[in-house]
Motif scaffolding. Structure first.
Motif, PDB file in Angstrom:
ATOM      1  N   GLU C  60      10.510 124.070  51.146  1.00 39.31           N
ATOM      2  CA  GLU C  60      11.325 125.023  52.112  1.00 39.31           C
ATOM      3  C   GLU C  60      12.837 124.393  52.240  1.00 39.31           C
ATOM      4  O   GLU C  60      13.722 125.356  52.288  1.00 39.31           O
ATOM      5  CB  GLU C  60      10.481 124.983  53.476  1.00 39.31           C
ATOM      6  CG  GLU C  60      11.257 125.722  54.505  1.00 39.31           C
ATOM      7  CD  GLU C  60      10.619 127.177  54.178  1.00 39.31           C
ATOM      8  OE1 GLU C  60       9.429 127.445  54.004  1.00 39.31           O
ATOM      9  OE2 GLU C  60      11.359 128.214  54.380  1.00 39.31           O
ATOM     10  N   HIS C  61      13.056 123.403  52.391  1.00 40.80           N
ATOM     11  CA  HIS C  61      14.354 122.892  52.658  1.00 40.80           C
ATOM     12  C   HIS C  61      15.123 122.637  51.241  1.00 40.80           C
ATOM     13  O   HIS C  61      16.388 122.365  51.175  1.00 40.80           O
ATOM     14  CB  HIS C  61      14.505 121.441  53.066  1.00 40.80           C
ATOM     15  CG  HIS C  61      13.990 120.032  52.269  1.00 40.80           C
ATOM     16  ND1 HIS C  61      14.927 119.390  51.669  1.00 40.80           N
ATOM     17  CD2 HIS C  61      12.805 119.824  52.165  1.00 40.80           C
ATOM     18  CE1 HIS C  61      14.435 118.688  51.168  1.00 40.80           C
ATOM     19  NE2 HIS C  61      12.918 118.698  51.289  1.00 40.80           N
ATOM     20  N   THR C  62      14.620 123.065  50.248  1.00 43.78           N
ATOM     21  CA  THR C  62      15.368 122.950  49.053  1.00 43.78           C
ATOM     22  C   THR C  62      16.108 124.368  48.713  1.00 43.78           C
ATOM     23  O   THR C  62      15.788 125.319  49.136  1.00 43.78           O
ATOM     24  CB  THR C  62      14.516 122.403  47.745  1.00 43.78           C
ATOM     25  OG1 THR C  62      13.594 123.520  47.391  1.00 43.78           O
ATOM     26  CG2 THR C  62      13.398 121.208  48.231  1.00 43.78           C
ATOM     27  N   GLY C  63      16.781 124.027  47.323  1.00 47.61           N
ATOM     28  CA  GLY C  63      17.480 125.362  46.987  1.00 47.61           C
ATOM     29  C   GLY C  63      16.639 126.353  46.110  1.00 47.61           C
ATOM     30  O   GLY C  63      17.139 127.343  45.816  1.00 47.61           O
ATOM     31  N   ALA C  64      15.492 125.921  45.931  1.00 49.74           N
ATOM     32  CA  ALA C  64      14.514 126.796  45.331  1.00 49.74           C
ATOM     33  C   ALA C  64      13.640 127.602  45.727  1.00 49.74           C
ATOM     34  O   ALA C  64      12.931 127.128  46.724  1.00 49.74           O
ATOM     35  CB  ALA C  64      13.790 125.797  44.323  1.00 49.74           C
ATOM     36  N   ALA C  65      13.674 128.785  45.330  1.00 50.21           N
ATOM     37  CA  ALA C  65      12.786 129.929  45.876  1.00 50.21           C
ATOM     38  C   ALA C  65      11.298 129.607  45.286  1.00 50.21           C
ATOM     39  O   ALA C  65      11.297 129.344  44.023  1.00 50.21           O
ATOM     40  CB  ALA C  65      13.091 131.329  45.724  1.00 50.21           C
ATOM     41  N   ALA C  66      10.393 130.080  45.937  1.00 48.79           N
ATOM     42  CA  ALA C  66       8.998 129.634  45.359  1.00 48.79           C
ATOM     43  C   ALA C  66       8.271 130.823  45.167  1.00 48.79           C
ATOM     44  O   ALA C  66       8.059 131.659  46.030  1.00 48.79           O
ATOM     45  CB  ALA C  66       8.257 128.886  46.692  1.00 48.79           C
ATOM     46  N   ILE C  67       8.022 131.248  44.050  1.00 50.11           N
ATOM     47  CA  ILE C  67       7.181 132.030  43.502  1.00 50.11           C
ATOM     48  C   ILE C  67       5.742 131.718  43.071  1.00 50.11           C
ATOM     49  O   ILE C  67       5.491 130.463  42.628  1.00 50.11           O
ATOM     50  CB  ILE C  67       7.551 132.885  42.273  1.00 50.11           C
ATOM     51  CG1 ILE C  67       9.229 133.374  42.738  1.00 50.11           C
ATOM     52  CG2 ILE C  67       6.822 134.047  41.783  1.00 50.11           C
ATOM     53  CD1 ILE C  67       9.852 133.949  41.404  1.00 50.11           C
TER      54      ILE C  67
END
Ligand SMILES: [Mg+2]
Ligand SMILES: [Mg+2]
Ligand SMILES: [Mg+2]
Ligand SMILES: [Mg+2]
Ligand SMILES: [Mg+2]
Ligand SMILES: [Mg+2]
Lengths: 261, 261, 261, 261, 261, 261
Positions: C60-67
């Motif tokens: 959640e707090h990182t820059g990566a979106a989760a697919i």
């Protein structure tokens, strides 16, 4: 087994609560709180099978019967939660009598159903009481199917008449969404659908259930003859409790900070 | 890091909440509810280290800083929760300045402390910001020790003066139990102890904290200058919410059962 | 939500990485490494739903979106990962437009789709932002379907045109296997298929994606207009890193053992 | 048992790798990569006992022997990891011969040590080979203690001479931190300390070990006679691999975004 | 890989045991006990995928090959357990040749099957031996389907002839239940069905298997040519062992309680 | 609470069983098998705290009281397992009366002990019955300490007299190991030690307990007045059951393999 099927048949109204957190600890806490039953939600809740086992173990000594909502009417999922010791199964989004029948077949051993036989499972006391369990399924295991789609409204009598369907459970959020009036439970369309469901259940001699969002609605739905009435969830208790309390505390904070400690 | 140490130094009162359920889901829910900090309790809570990792990860994006209560002042436990990314550590039952010093040494790297160095841990962004983390411990990591025994009352000034002790946190249940007046927080003995603790903290230029059972007491303790004030827990929200609701629903049940469905 | 759907629509090329280890820790490490998105693989990866929750929390707090790649196009699996907070869903082995449509229906609430409604889930901030979430699904949730079978090549335009399909993602390993030329991505048959997929996507105004095995290919595929380009996985990093290092160290070992210590 | 103790006695240099992720999957991957041993780190790593069990099971069929670093020299922790099947134990921050002796006593059954006897544990093949295990502890189980504090440097000979201490393992990060020259392994102070440790080990006929950060240093330390040389960790492989790859891919991104798709 | 497929082809009878407890520890204990194979039961057992990973890791070094029973013939479930490293898959309740074929297709890569390709999975040594694995599937991976419904008895030859079906496994509990003679394995109806299954297998050149409840029946079924014979389970060992022992101990209790201690 | 302390005081002999597998499922199976108590072993067993919670929940509805063996006499560990709901605590390797006293203090709240107070824990029904629990600790919670070292034999009377020590439990494996006669329970040295322990307990009015390896010994030790007699473990049931069965089946295998199928 806490005998909820029998209590329903004797006309009792039974209070229930949702378990969404996938936690055996909150399952136990809620189970000891006075509800007649809890719904362990594998459709939208955060838990999965391994935790379900721990939740069912934790609920065993409490007063609340455990109904498990699986995410479909697949027989493989149904017999799995029953093997683990659920007292009832809830299948969401049943659209047709054929689907209702499939769900029901997943609950019962042949010849009524097609559930696979396994003696050494939790439901049978790990084999200690297989005979009592297998012969008692019809009297003890509650088959709940949810009415929450447009399609189901067109086949209510057939669904209600399905052997093994014990309760028609109204899913207000999904049903109102399906009717294009999300959340408007006072809307004539919703009330009409509600009436049709209750009528169909009555004609078929089946019980009905509903999830309510306002505790005060308990009386209303009870008066309609709905017997399985759930309200709240472990997740809601945390969210509501935490938000109310934080707001409460933060309001009391001094706006001007003290100059020194 | 949510900067609670700095906010304390600037004189803010910070609202907090206990996390007892050992659940990353309730941690996230509570963390998003408006509290300034949460206390993940490894002394009396149900969680353990593996779950702590998930709780700290879940709290990262929320507004609440994570303080972890370990069960003793052992340096091995302290550096473990810090390595995992806790913003503060709370050590219960500190009885002497020597114990307070040991706790403090577990927080800091040499020469101030004896904490072991590990670069590739969650606290340092898995090595991304080791330098910032290691040089910033003094400014960022909150050292909280609990005053809740008779022995501690006799050594308050020494404990408060201990380098690395940032907050003297009052444990009302244990402290009143130790004083032989369990739960009687209005009792002169408790009030006297409370006063002594606040005085010692003030003399040493340290902050104070307390866990309260009645939200309304927030004002009282804030007025005394206590800055770290916690109330409630995820477990309490569930227990209270479930019990109130079940009672409410069950009261509405028809006493005379309907004869037939 | 990290806005990858919008970034795709604005024409950006987005770098991604696979997560196969079923670990919230490696999810967080990779999420902090600079990728625009990560793919949590429930089709071939080692994780399952309980860990997915922790991975999504950690990301959640990182820059990566989760697919999240589910293992089929079953609506039950799709809404589950969305409820947990995934920003996109990838469905493998879509063979027909009908399957693509089913997948898409699992993402959207009625009337567009048939996803069940649940307010108190992680995706909605546990109810805090249900309205924003439910009305924003179309703008925010990315529907990715994989083209990796022969059948899909025969129905490309219909699949690409399916409402709710945002990205046609090429699975090179499966697609080349299906074409009988496993691993030969330079083979005319593969290149021809690739061209057809890109054309179909272009005609339908949809984006495309691919998993590459050689980082240098990033430029090649980007130049073709492919926007969602993934390379590597947490499992690969460990395997490659460990094997290279062990080989390196072992080569330096003295071949003649010292006689005594 | 992979016989690392014997191989050390025969003069071999053994390459090792750290396991920090608390993952049985990365343990297996690394274990199959060619290292002679792995160090499962319970001092600074993310795992705990339940995962350690799975890691040890996963490593059994690989070529790598499992040494477990516990967080102290407490006998309770030592016998626990040995019962689970560790081939060696590493105790950090040993400061005195007395501590070294305590650690050693936790490894051995009476009369040499004070380890409790349990037959039905993983280490003994669940009782299948208790006799072989219990009589073979001296030959097979590796006792590793870490030299990484100032205090230890003053008592090196006594520590090295302690019965049951097989390897003096240098912790470069902590040792350089203790010497006030963090990370400066070329510093005369560090080199001097290193020399003293190697000398003490040689006098006592014990082996030495070290964790290196640059693979090329393997030769240097091997030439000094250090036999247990570790480099890298599963966490490092992921972090380094992900960061390098993301940077690589992102550099190839077109700076001017395409106007339309 | 333990070569059970080859051993079956060479005519060996192989003893097996069920694993129902979802425990990597009991998997390892049973795996080291002398059985040729174990059946990890995801249909009626208590475990799930995450634990399956640990069970397969724990079994790797033992003498027992791991066959996993999934709960249906869905390809998604089949390739998942194979990716994790199962040496065989058992699909329950196969009713038709079409179902048998679907199950088989889930085991094999194209063109024989439709299993998705993933290199970096446990089954391939995390990529170390992908080529050997993928080309060896036909020789090494055992496809077991269960005959336990009435429908299957009507299509035995077609089912047995299905490419990829290696073993017809008789489920005595379900089959006798389906025949309306639950548990009466001596009943002519059961014996007749048994004979038909064995004949069909023989005609198709396939092996057969059965789960027996009485160890003494091993000889009987072996003489019929059944090669895969399982008996007992980890759950049964605990239940039987505990009940026998408790009864035994409790019988020895003094009936008249001593007056004082 | 199952009242084992009271039953001991009334002179009953109570049969028990060890739980080593760290499994809530085998805990429940064993708990339902007829034993009066079970010992959840955190000293040598495979479980840890998170599983302990699930084991205690699973045992709640069974007839077996749960005693938990912690790995030392640390108060932090003792109050943790009590908070989770254990009915008794067993502390291994108690060597002196001082250690026995420390163990005892960890069980009791002030002023008798130093156990920290927490209302919202499983032991108190999550606060539902805190008063009953806290005032009933003396009557309900069983304090068991193990006599299994030479040192303890020299201080038996003092240990037995320690307030809060309810049972002196003989650890035959460790005690015989300590006496240099491992496993020889008929050896005069062991018998002499046994007699001294029983005498000391009798003088102090305390009960005694023992773990036996042969069920037939139940009578012998019962006749000596030992009341808490344990035999077997879940791990042993699996190991013994599996080994016996595999051997049995394998003996029935045809030695000459059939030529063809
Ligand atoms: Mg619904
Ligand atoms: Mg306290
Ligand atoms: Mg694919
Ligand atoms: Mg160190
Ligand atoms: Mg079956
Ligand atoms: Mg012992």
């Amino acid at each position: 087994m806490k005998g909820i099927k029998k209590r329903l048949q004797e006309g009792e109204t039974l209070s229930g609560c949702w378990l969404n957190l996938g936690s055996s600890l909150t399952a136990e806490i809620v189970g000891m709180s006075g509800f007649d039953w809890v719904l362990i939600d594998l459709e939208h809740g955060a838990g999965e099978q391994q935790i379900l086992l721990h939740q069912l173990q934790a609920l065993e000594h409490t007063g609340a019967a455990a109904i498990v909502r699986v995410e479909s009417f697949q027989k493989e999922r149904i017999h799995r939660v029953l093997d683990l010791g659920a007292e009832g199964v809830m299948c969401p989004r049943i659209k047709t009598a054929k689907e209702a029948e499939e769900a029901s077949k997943g609950v019962h051993y042949p010849p009524q159903g097609i559930r696979g036989v396994a003696k050494m499972v939790r439901a049978t006391g790990f084999g200690l009481n297989f005979d009592a369990y297998s012969t008692g399924i019809r009297e003890n295991i509650l088959g709940v199917i949810q009415i929450e789609t447009r399609e189901a409204l067109d086949e209510l009598d057939e669904i209600a008449a399905t052997d093994g369907v014990d309760v028609l459970f109204i899913g207000p959020a999904d049903l109102s969404m399906a009717l294009g009036i999300y959340g408007q439970l006072d809307h004539p369309l919703f009330q009409e659908a509600l009436g049709k469901i209750l009528d169909a259940a009555r004609r078929a001699g089946k019980a009905t259930g509903i999830l309510i969002f306002n505790p005060e609605d308990f009386r209303v739905y009870q008066d309609m003859g709905i017997q399985l009435i759930a309200c709240g969830s472990d997740a809601t208790f945390v969210a509501q409790g935490a938000r109310d309390l934080a707001k409460n505390l933060n309001c009391m904070k001094k706006t001007s900070l003290p100059k020194s400690r």
